[in-house]
Scaffold this active site. Structure first.
Site, short mmCIF file in Angstrom:
data_model
loop_
_atom_site.label_atom_id
_atom_site.label_comp_id
_atom_site.label_asym_id
_atom_site.label_seq_id
_atom_site.Cartn_x
_atom_site.Cartn_y
_atom_site.Cartn_z
N GLU A 290 -2.55 6.63 7.94
CA GLU A 290 -3.25 7.56 6.89
C GLU A 290 -4.21 8.19 7.52
OE1 GLU A 290 -3.64 6.23 2.45
OE2 GLU A 290 -5.48 5.43 3.60
N LYS B 66 0.70 -1.15 -0.08
CA LYS B 66 0.09 0.06 0.05
C LYS B 66 0.78 1.32 0.02
CE LYS B 66 -4.27 -1.52 2.14
NZ LYS B 66 -4.03 -2.94 1.97
N ARG C 287 -6.79 -7.71 -10.40
CA ARG C 287 -7.31 -8.94 -10.61
C ARG C 287 -8.71 -8.72 -11.21
NH1 ARG C 287 -10.77 -8.62 -6.20
NH2 ARG C 287 -9.66 -8.21 -4.14
#
Length: 455
Positions: free
Chosen positions: A200, A116, A303
């Site tokens: 975050e 991330k 995906r």
């Protein structure tokens, strides 16, 4: 077009891929665990190979057994579906090194987006908006405290290597941060083998909106609209719809352009999803003020997504077919310069879990009667007589409805939920009946806290 395809997955997504493969004349091969031997996807494949016991580590994540199955059956390509090995870069590299076609993005793109923090930094460099947060892992608790003070509370504490809504905690002050940091780090080490933690900014009320991208064989990246995914429990999606009722034409243009830049930044090929947080245009939201339409990059799923059918309905494409065409080096079936959405689609995830606390409730399916009618599609993994076991995800089926507009799609969803009969395992259909009468949901002005407010 490739001539034979091994599906390295199970349940509804395996059946979904088989359906398209057969329509295209591609021989469909599946692997399965001992526990899944009696499921429909095994019977519907042209060939099936048992690769191990129920434990996914010994079957659906057993790379050696899957590659051996591909070799013994003469498969040309491997489609990983979603979950299991679908975002495992090393598996993608191994498949390619074995001379097989990987139906998905390249291993380098999977690696780049799998962490991330690295993904945030890449996106920021590409001009994609990211929320205030750390540009490197918080090495220890003291570093996390310093970072949070600079970002401003509340903060989200995330496993850098995590995904699927797992490995996340919210801290409203330093005391909470000290608890959540240790908890998330321990979870990340246990689940992902990587204890790296990202700090975050946390926005108390946001919407979860994602963009479907497709990296074409000629190198171009195109965006096929957005999906609204804000109906969630435990940070995991229950309902998706397209288009999002929160996205204006101007915001849509910015969202789609940012998603294309995200894909181009990593040389993306095949299907993928750029997930974003949208700060709603409401006066009670912390963050950008009233009148703003801010969005921030959340992560990229390298995906096919569970919720891909709503995009298929709205854009009139078969995303699995497009995946196979990209992997085969072929042009898409549509004109990339003339993509235009039509109507509205909603997907409901039918899970074997109770409709109040959403706790799993596996069992033998005594009754299974699927709804039918105009604009109704069911992608299911089971039929009556099958057993939903505790070894895998609780998803039993996806109920997808479409209509000329959102109101018609909602009406069709109500009728479909009412006529869907499932007996045996616990089932969340009653939750959807409640949601489809909920004024907040019906207004379209909802956010990721809607399920909590219903409970």
């Amino acid at each position: 077009m490739i001539e034979s395809l091994l599906v390295a997955n199970r349940g509804e997504i395996a059946r979904r891929i088989i359906r398209t493969a057969k329509r295209l004349g591609v021989r469909a091969i599946v692997v399965h665990s001992e526990a899944d031997a009696g499921l429909p996807f095994v019977a519907e494949a042209d060939e099936a190979v048992c690769v191990g016991p129920a434990n996914p580590a010994q079957s659906y994540r057993n790379v050696e057994a899957i590659l051996a199955a591909a070799k013994s059956t003469g498969a040309q390509a491997i489609h990983p579906g979603y979950g299991f090995l679908s975002e495992n870069a090393e598996f993608a590299r191994t498949v390619a090194a074995s001379g097989l076609v990987w139906v998905g993005p390249g291993a380098d793109a999977i690696t780049a987006m799998g962490d991330k923090i690295n993904a945030r930094n890449l996106m920021a460099a590409a001009g994609v908006p990211v929320a205030p947060g750390t540009t490197e892992p918080a090495a220890d608790l003291d570093a996390a405290v310093v970072a949070a003070a600079g970002i401003g509370y509340p903060v989200m504490v995330k496993a850098a290597a995590g995904g699927g809504g797992m490995g996340m905690g919210v801290a409203t002050d330093e005391a909470a941060l000290r608890t959540e940091y240790d908890k998330v780090r321990a979870f990340a080490e246990r689940m992902f083998g990587d204890g790296s933690v990202l700090i975050e900014r946390y926005f108390p009320r946001v919407r979860h909106v994602e963009v479907q991208i497709l990296g074409l064989a000629d190198g171009r990246v195109v965006a096929l609209g957005e999906r609204e995914c804000s109906v969630q429990r435990r940070n995991q999606k229950l309902v998706e719809e397209s288009p999002s009722p929160a996205v204006s034409p101007e915001l849509r243009e910015r969202l789609l352009a940012a998603a294309v830049r995200a894909g181009e930044a990593v040389g993306y090929r095949n299907a993928g999803t750029v997930e974003c947080l949208l700060v709603p245009n409401r006066r009670d939201v912390e963050g950008p003020g009233p009148g703003s339409e801010e969005f921030f990059f959340l992560e990229m799923n390298t995906r096919l997504q569970v919720e891909h059918p709503v995009t298929e309905y709205v854009y009139g494409v078969d995303l699995v077919e497009e995946q196979l065409r990209v992997a085969s080096g072929l042009a898409p079936t549509f004109d990339p310069d003339a993509l235009a959405p039509r109507g509205h689609a909603i997907e409901l995830r039918i899970n074997a879990e109770d409709p109040k606390r959403f706790l799993p409730g596996p069992g033998v399916i005594r009754t299974w009667n699927e709804p039918t009618g105009e604009g109704v599609r069911v992608d299911s993994g089971y039929v009556a007589g099958n057993t939903v076991t505790p070894f895998y995800d609780s998803l039993m089926a996806k109920l997808i409805v479409s209509g000329g507009d959102r109101a018609e799609a909602v009406e069709r969803a109500r009728a479909a939920v009412a006529s869907f009969e499932i007996a045996g395992p616990k089932c969340n259909l009653p939750f959807f009946a409640e949601l489809l009468e909920n004024e907040e949901f019906l207004s379209g002005d909802y956010d990721t806290g809607i399920v909590g407010r219903m409970r």
